[in-house]
Scaffold this motif. Structure first.
Motif, PDB file in Angstrom:
ATOM      1  N   SER A  57      64.941  26.652  37.330  1.00 58.52           N
ATOM      2  CA  SER A  57      64.819  28.015  37.854  1.00 58.52           C
ATOM      3  C   SER A  57      66.032  28.319  38.712  1.00 58.52           C
ATOM      4  O   SER A  57      66.529  27.443  39.427  1.00 58.52           O
ATOM      5  CB  SER A  57      63.555  28.124  38.707  1.00 58.52           C
ATOM      6  OG  SER A  57      63.545  29.342  39.415  1.00 58.52           O
ATOM      7  N   THR A  58      66.504  29.548  38.652  1.00 61.65           N
ATOM      8  CA  THR A  58      67.512  30.018  39.607  1.00 61.65           C
ATOM      9  C   THR A  58      66.873  31.034  40.546  1.00 61.65           C
ATOM     10  O   THR A  58      66.743  30.812  41.759  1.00 61.65           O
ATOM     11  CB  THR A  58      68.717  30.652  38.871  1.00 61.65           C
ATOM     12  OG1 THR A  58      69.334  29.648  38.075  1.00 61.65           O
ATOM     13  CG2 THR A  58      69.737  31.210  39.860  1.00 61.65           C
ATOM     14  N   ARG A  59      66.458  32.175  39.982  1.00 57.07           N
ATOM     15  CA  ARG A  59      65.949  33.296  40.793  1.00 57.07           C
ATOM     16  C   ARG A  59      64.684  32.947  41.565  1.00 57.07           C
ATOM     17  O   ARG A  59      64.596  33.159  42.780  1.00 57.07           O
ATOM     18  CB  ARG A  59      65.659  34.519  39.897  1.00 57.07           C
ATOM     19  CG  ARG A  59      66.867  35.326  39.504  1.00 57.07           C
ATOM     20  CD  ARG A  59      66.674  35.864  38.103  1.00 57.07           C
ATOM     21  NE  ARG A  59      66.766  34.745  37.185  1.00 57.07           N
ATOM     22  CZ  ARG A  59      67.926  34.351  36.633  1.00 57.07           C
ATOM     23  NH1 ARG A  59      68.991  35.065  36.814  1.00 57.07           N
ATOM     24  NH2 ARG A  59      67.988  33.267  35.881  1.00 57.07           N
ATOM     25  N   THR A  60      63.673  32.423  40.857  1.00 57.31           N
ATOM     26  CA  THR A  60      62.365  32.226  41.489  1.00 57.31           C
ATOM     27  C   THR A  60      62.456  31.184  42.610  1.00 57.31           C
ATOM     28  O   THR A  60      61.958  31.403  43.718  1.00 57.31           O
ATOM     29  CB  THR A  60      61.336  31.794  40.426  1.00 57.31           C
ATOM     30  OG1 THR A  60      61.445  32.671  39.310  1.00 57.31           O
ATOM     31  CG2 THR A  60      59.930  31.838  40.985  1.00 57.31           C
ATOM     32  N   ARG A 109      56.133  25.560  39.847  1.00 55.81           N
ATOM     33  CA  ARG A 109      56.560  25.935  38.487  1.00 55.81           C
ATOM     34  C   ARG A 109      56.432  24.685  37.621  1.00 55.81           C
ATOM     35  O   ARG A 109      56.873  23.608  38.008  1.00 55.81           O
ATOM     36  CB  ARG A 109      57.995  26.444  38.450  1.00 55.81           C
ATOM     37  CG  ARG A 109      58.482  26.597  37.010  1.00 55.81           C
ATOM     38  CD  ARG A 109      59.779  27.313  36.884  1.00 55.81           C
ATOM     39  NE  ARG A 109      59.620  28.730  37.123  1.00 55.81           N
ATOM     40  CZ  ARG A 109      60.532  29.648  36.778  1.00 55.81           C
ATOM     41  NH1 ARG A 109      61.637  29.264  36.177  1.00 55.81           N
ATOM     42  NH2 ARG A 109      60.335  30.912  37.032  1.00 55.81           N
ATOM     43  N   HIS A 137      53.298  34.433  35.323  1.00 59.73           N
ATOM     44  CA  HIS A 137      54.383  34.380  36.316  1.00 59.73           C
ATOM     45  C   HIS A 137      54.138  35.587  37.237  1.00 59.73           C
ATOM     46  O   HIS A 137      54.849  36.590  37.173  1.00 59.73           O
ATOM     47  CB  HIS A 137      55.727  34.473  35.595  1.00 59.73           C
ATOM     48  CG  HIS A 137      56.935  34.174  36.444  1.00 59.73           C
ATOM     49  ND1 HIS A 137      56.881  33.988  37.806  1.00 59.73           N
ATOM     50  CD2 HIS A 137      58.254  34.041  36.100  1.00 59.73           C
ATOM     51  CE1 HIS A 137      58.098  33.751  38.264  1.00 59.73           C
ATOM     52  NE2 HIS A 137      58.945  33.767  37.243  1.00 59.73           N
ATOM     53  N   GLN A 140      56.829  37.445  39.419  1.00 59.59           N
ATOM     54  CA  GLN A 140      57.808  38.202  38.628  1.00 59.59           C
ATOM     55  C   GLN A 140      57.234  39.572  38.267  1.00 59.59           C
ATOM     56  O   GLN A 140      57.910  40.598  38.397  1.00 59.59           O
ATOM     57  CB  GLN A 140      58.177  37.424  37.350  1.00 59.59           C
ATOM     58  CG  GLN A 140      59.154  38.163  36.451  1.00 59.59           C
ATOM     59  CD  GLN A 140      60.542  38.300  37.054  1.00 59.59           C
ATOM     60  OE1 GLN A 140      61.100  37.337  37.551  1.00 59.59           O
ATOM     61  NE2 GLN A 140      61.120  39.506  37.016  1.00 59.59           N
ATOM     62  N   PRO A 264      63.970  40.281  33.422  1.00 59.35           N
ATOM     63  CA  PRO A 264      63.661  39.329  34.502  1.00 59.35           C
ATOM     64  C   PRO A 264      64.756  38.293  34.721  1.00 59.35           C
ATOM     65  O   PRO A 264      64.791  37.643  35.766  1.00 59.35           O
ATOM     66  CB  PRO A 264      62.366  38.656  34.012  1.00 59.35           C
ATOM     67  CG  PRO A 264      62.363  38.829  32.528  1.00 59.35           C
ATOM     68  CD  PRO A 264      63.104  40.114  32.253  1.00 59.35           C
ATOM     69  N   GLY A 265      65.667  38.137  33.733  1.00 58.89           N
ATOM     70  CA  GLY A 265      66.697  37.110  33.827  1.00 58.89           C
ATOM     71  C   GLY A 265      66.112  35.740  33.496  1.00 58.89           C
ATOM     72  O   GLY A 265      64.899  35.549  33.626  1.00 58.89           O
TER      73      GLY A 265
END
Ligand code: CP
Length: 308
Positions: A57-60, A109, A137, A140, A264-265
């Motif tokens: 994961s990056t964003r979350t 996650r 999710h 998100q 969402p990316g």
């Protein structure tokens, strides 16, 4: 003071409208905090939060970590790589060993659907689902709903179409549940191989033609083609996918110049969206990321200060 109906956030399935509304309204307050020169409040001082990430994961991951720091909580970060999971330690043993260090909340996650619910049975902490397999999710979807409401002023009656690799997507299911709860009209669009037929039973309209979907909707939430989950087997090629379903400036101009484009990316540039669209004026992709911090602050605050 209003409070959420549950001490966990496992998904948006059957989450009451009042809870969604409370999270969105609370996030608005935190969104204002994020614009201040000093972006920190003492709300969760003394709480310890574990970010338990078994999947990349990056964003979350970063936005949960930042949200926890903005609320003055103490944070612990677990990622599967570099942990003793590689020595064969089970998920349950891992969680219970970390929890023995006294943890109040766990953000999880995992590649397996249902792990957040399982955590509620083996842990006393508040559990927040940060994405479980193809299931849900919820944060998100909450940040997506917040971003739509911020841009259009409403959710009720809005027509939102989720585009792409629906079958592999936990973002799709949480958006369907959340948007329907808030009174939006939700549809999906993609190749038949990527759309589970059961969606019709949820009252979701299905499109196989992107031009028609664009003409008939206010918002497109465009999902990533999940090549790491074998999505390549469901389409002849990514080039073919882009030709039939890719969002381009030409398609926007022809079908619906006012349409709002979300993603969402992470993006596969040139597959789901052309680079011009990904960087263009119809999209709000980075607003979604900024709003993600405020949404996660709101969820952490509401669960972390819940009394009963
Ligand atoms: N949107 C999203 O979940 O991105 P990450 O996988 O980078 O967290």
């Amino acid at each position: 003071m209003s409070s959420l109906s549950s001490r966990h956030l496992l998904g948006l399935y059957e989450v009451p409208k009042e809870d969604v509304q409370l999270i969105l309204d609370t996030a608005k307050t935190f969104r204002e905090v994020l614009e201040r020169p000093i972006k920190k409040v003492p709300t969760l001082q003394g709480k310890t939060i574990l970010n338990l990430f078994y999947e990349n994961s990056t964003r979350t991951r970063l936005s949960f970590e930042l949200a926890e720091k903005r609320l003055s909580a103490d944070t612990m970060n677990f990622t599967k790589s570099g942990s003793s999971a590689s020595k064969g330690e089970s998920f349950k043993d891992t969680v219970q060993n970390i929890e023995a260090m006294k943890v109040d909340m766990i953000i999880v996650r995992h590649e397996s659907a249902g792990i957040p619910k399982y955590l509620t049975q083996i842990s006393d902490a508040n559990i927040i689902n940060a994405g479980d397999g193809r299931h849900e999710h919820p944060t998100q979807a909450l940040l997506d709903m917040y971003s739509i409401r911020e841009k259009t002023g409403k959710l009720e009656g809005l027509k939102v179409c989720i585009v792409g690799d629906i079958g592999h997507s936990r973002v799709a299911l949480s958006n369907i549940y959340g948007l329907q709860t808030m009174g939006a009209e939700v549809s999906v669009c993609g190749p038949s191989t990527m759309i589970p037929w059961q969606l019709e039973s949820l009252g979701v309209k299905i499109y196989n033609n992107i031009d028609k979907a664009m003409a008939e909707n206010d918002v497109l939430n465009v999902l990533r083609i999940q090549l790491e989950r074998d999505a390549g087997e469901l389409i002849p090629s990514v080039r073919e996918y882009h030709n039939y379903f890719g969002i381009t400036t030409e398609r926007i101009a022809k079908n619906n110049p006012d349409i709002l484009i979300m993603h969402p990316g992470p993006i596969n540039r040139g597959v789901e969206l052309s680079s011009e669209v990904a960087d263009g004026t119809s999209q709000i992709i980075l607003n979604q990321v900024t709003n993600g911090v405020a949404i996660r602050m709101a969820v952490l605050y509401l669960l972390g200060t819940k009394t009963e």
